[in-house]
Design a protein around this motif. Structure first.
Motif, PDB file in Angstrom:
ATOM      1  N   MET A   1      60.111  75.743 -26.998  1.00  0.00           N
ATOM      2  CA  MET A   1      61.332  75.780 -27.778  1.00  0.00           C
ATOM      3  C   MET A   1      60.977  75.412 -29.218  1.00  0.00           C
ATOM      4  SD  MET A   1      64.979  73.786 -27.268  1.00  0.00           S
ATOM      5  CE  MET A   1      64.333  72.895 -25.933  1.00  0.00           C
ATOM      6  N   LYS A   2      61.483  76.196 -30.138  1.00  0.00           N
ATOM      7  CA  LYS A   2      61.203  76.016 -31.553  1.00  0.00           C
ATOM      8  C   LYS A   2      62.414  75.387 -32.224  1.00  0.00           C
ATOM      9  CE  LYS A   2      59.698  78.935 -35.389  1.00  0.00           C
ATOM     10  NZ  LYS A   2      59.327  80.293 -35.749  1.00  0.00           N
ATOM     11  N   HIS A   3      62.170  74.465 -33.174  1.00  0.00           N
ATOM     12  CA  HIS A   3      63.243  73.812 -33.933  1.00  0.00           C
ATOM     13  C   HIS A   3      63.105  74.194 -35.404  1.00  0.00           C
ATOM     14  CE1 HIS A   3      64.728  71.036 -30.790  1.00  0.00           C
ATOM     15  NE2 HIS A   3      63.502  71.179 -30.324  1.00  0.00           N
ATOM     16  N   LEU A   4      64.200  74.579 -36.025  1.00  0.00           N
ATOM     17  CA  LEU A   4      64.223  74.931 -37.446  1.00  0.00           C
ATOM     18  C   LEU A   4      65.394  74.268 -38.126  1.00  0.00           C
ATOM     19  CD1 LEU A   4      63.626  78.792 -37.461  1.00  0.00           C
ATOM     20  CD2 LEU A   4      62.050  77.047 -38.200  1.00  0.00           C
ATOM     21  N   GLU A   5      65.200  73.892 -39.389  1.00  0.00           N
ATOM     22  CA  GLU A   5      66.307  73.419 -40.195  1.00  0.00           C
ATOM     23  C   GLU A   5      67.158  74.624 -40.590  1.00  0.00           C
ATOM     24  OE1 GLU A   5      67.757  70.550 -41.476  1.00  0.00           O
ATOM     25  OE2 GLU A   5      66.519  69.517 -40.014  1.00  0.00           O
ATOM     26  N   ILE A   6      68.424  74.414 -40.833  1.00  0.00           N
ATOM     27  CA  ILE A   6      69.349  75.507 -41.103  1.00  0.00           C
ATOM     28  C   ILE A   6      68.957  76.292 -42.359  1.00  0.00           C
ATOM     29  CG2 ILE A   6      71.053  74.232 -42.446  1.00  0.00           C
ATOM     30  CD1 ILE A   6      73.165  75.713 -40.629  1.00  0.00           C
ATOM     31  N   ILE A  29      68.554  75.503 -33.919  1.00  0.00           N
ATOM     32  CA  ILE A  29      68.804  75.342 -35.343  1.00  0.00           C
ATOM     33  C   ILE A  29      69.390  73.945 -35.556  1.00  0.00           C
ATOM     34  CG2 ILE A  29      69.973  76.274 -37.369  1.00  0.00           C
ATOM     35  CD1 ILE A  29      68.095  78.285 -36.032  1.00  0.00           C
ATOM     36  N   THR A  30      68.831  73.226 -36.504  1.00  0.00           N
ATOM     37  CA  THR A  30      69.286  71.854 -36.749  1.00  0.00           C
ATOM     38  C   THR A  30      69.798  71.719 -38.174  1.00  0.00           C
ATOM     39  OG1 THR A  30      67.078  71.140 -37.429  1.00  0.00           O
ATOM     40  CG2 THR A  30      67.635  70.888 -35.108  1.00  0.00           C
ATOM     41  N   ARG A  31      70.666  70.730 -38.368  1.00  0.00           N
ATOM     42  CA  ARG A  31      71.128  70.352 -39.712  1.00  0.00           C
ATOM     43  C   ARG A  31      70.884  68.860 -39.837  1.00  0.00           C
ATOM     44  NH1 ARG A  31      76.805  72.069 -40.743  1.00  0.00           N
ATOM     45  NH2 ARG A  31      75.880  73.927 -41.643  1.00  0.00           N
ATOM     46  N   ASN A  32      70.018  68.493 -40.775  1.00  0.00           N
ATOM     47  CA  ASN A  32      69.612  67.094 -40.981  1.00  0.00           C
ATOM     48  C   ASN A  32      69.062  66.490 -39.697  1.00  0.00           C
ATOM     49  OD1 ASN A  32      70.526  67.226 -43.663  1.00  0.00           O
ATOM     50  ND2 ASN A  32      72.606  66.688 -43.021  1.00  0.00           N
ATOM     51  N   GLY A  33      68.316  67.295 -38.927  1.00  0.00           N
ATOM     52  CA  GLY A  33      67.674  66.815 -37.711  1.00  0.00           C
ATOM     53  C   GLY A  33      68.569  66.811 -36.482  1.00  0.00           C
ATOM     54  N   ILE A  34      69.826  67.190 -36.633  1.00  0.00           N
ATOM     55  CA  ILE A  34      70.763  67.199 -35.509  1.00  0.00           C
ATOM     56  C   ILE A  34      70.968  68.644 -35.057  1.00  0.00           C
ATOM     57  CG2 ILE A  34      73.126  66.666 -34.776  1.00  0.00           C
ATOM     58  CD1 ILE A  34      73.128  64.516 -37.000  1.00  0.00           C
ATOM     59  N   PRO A  35      70.759  68.942 -33.779  1.00  0.00           N
ATOM     60  CA  PRO A  35      70.945  70.314 -33.292  1.00  0.00           C
ATOM     61  C   PRO A  35      72.393  70.782 -33.477  1.00  0.00           C
ATOM     62  CG  PRO A  35      69.832  68.971 -31.650  1.00  0.00           C
ATOM     63  CD  PRO A  35      70.293  68.051 -32.728  1.00  0.00           C
ATOM     64  N   VAL A  36      72.567  71.995 -34.058  1.00  0.00           N
ATOM     65  CA  VAL A  36      73.901  72.537 -34.272  1.00  0.00           C
ATOM     66  C   VAL A  36      74.085  73.909 -33.625  1.00  0.00           C
ATOM     67  CG1 VAL A  36      74.374  71.255 -36.381  1.00  0.00           C
ATOM     68  CG2 VAL A  36      73.240  73.470 -36.519  1.00  0.00           C
ATOM     69  N   ALA A  37      72.988  74.614 -33.344  1.00  0.00           N
ATOM     70  CA  ALA A  37      73.099  75.944 -32.739  1.00  0.00           C
ATOM     71  C   ALA A  37      71.821  76.254 -31.982  1.00  0.00           C
ATOM     72  CB  ALA A  37      73.340  77.002 -33.811  1.00  0.00           C
ATOM     73  N   ARG A  38      71.944  77.249 -31.104  1.00  0.00           N
ATOM     74  CA  ARG A  38      70.796  77.661 -30.301  1.00  0.00           C
ATOM     75  C   ARG A  38      70.805  79.180 -30.208  1.00  0.00           C
ATOM     76  NH1 ARG A  38      70.262  75.991 -24.039  1.00  0.00           N
ATOM     77  NH2 ARG A  38      72.164  77.190 -24.037  1.00  0.00           N
ATOM     78  N   ILE A  39      69.654  79.798 -30.453  1.00  0.00           N
ATOM     79  CA  ILE A  39      69.512  81.243 -30.298  1.00  0.00           C
ATOM     80  C   ILE A  39      68.723  81.455 -29.016  1.00  0.00           C
ATOM     81  CG2 ILE A  39      68.628  83.373 -31.287  1.00  0.00           C
ATOM     82  CD1 ILE A  39      68.710  81.993 -34.020  1.00  0.00           C
ATOM     83  N   ILE A  40      69.330  82.167 -28.058  1.00  0.00           N
ATOM     84  CA  ILE A  40      68.684  82.400 -26.768  1.00  0.00           C
ATOM     85  C   ILE A  40      68.628  83.900 -26.486  1.00  0.00           C
ATOM     86  CG2 ILE A  40      69.395  80.170 -25.828  1.00  0.00           C
ATOM     87  CD1 ILE A  40      71.584  81.663 -24.297  1.00  0.00           C
ATOM     88  N   PRO A  41      67.667  84.325 -25.659  1.00  0.00           N
ATOM     89  CA  PRO A  41      67.610  85.750 -25.316  1.00  0.00           C
ATOM     90  C   PRO A  41      68.836  86.163 -24.504  1.00  0.00           C
ATOM     91  CG  PRO A  41      65.797  84.538 -24.292  1.00  0.00           C
ATOM     92  CD  PRO A  41      66.603  83.569 -25.065  1.00  0.00           C
TER      93      PRO A  41
END
Length: 78
Positions: A1-6, A29-41
Motif C-alpha cells: 500500500m502506497k501513501h501520498l500527501e494530497i 491519500i493523506t492530508r497532513n499525515g491523516i488518511p482522507v481517501a483511498r484509491i482501490i482497483p
C-alpha cells in the motif's frame, strides 16, 4: 500500500489511476499525515455482460416458428 500527501496526488492523479490499474494495489491519500481517501482497483463487470448474458451468441429460429398453433388456441378456449 502506497501513501501520498494530497499535494503529490493532485498533480499526478491520472498516473495514480494507471498505477492502481497495473499493480492492482491501493493508494492512500493523506492530508497532513491523516488518511482522507483511498484509491482501490475496481472489479465491477461491465453492465452489458451482467444484464445481457446471451449477447453475442448465435440465434437459431425453428423452421416452424410462424406456423399456426391450433392446440394452443384450443387450450385457451378460443
Amino acid at each position: 500500500m502506497k501513501h501520498l500527501e494530497i499535494q503529490e496526488a493532485d498533480s499526478s492523479l491520472t498516473a495514480l489511476f494507471d498505477e492502481v490499474t497495473a499493480t492492482q494495489s491501493e493508494i492512500v491519500i493523506t492530508r497532513n499525515g491523516i488518511p482522507v481517501a483511498r484509491i482501490i482497483p475496481c472489479d465491477i463487470k461491465p453492465l452489458y455482460t451482467a444484464n445481457y448474458p446471451l449477447r453475442g451468441m448465435p440465434i437459431k429460429i425453428a423452421e416452424d416458428f410462424d406456423e399456426p398453433m391450433p392446440e394452443f388456441w384450443e387450450m385457451l378456449g378460443e
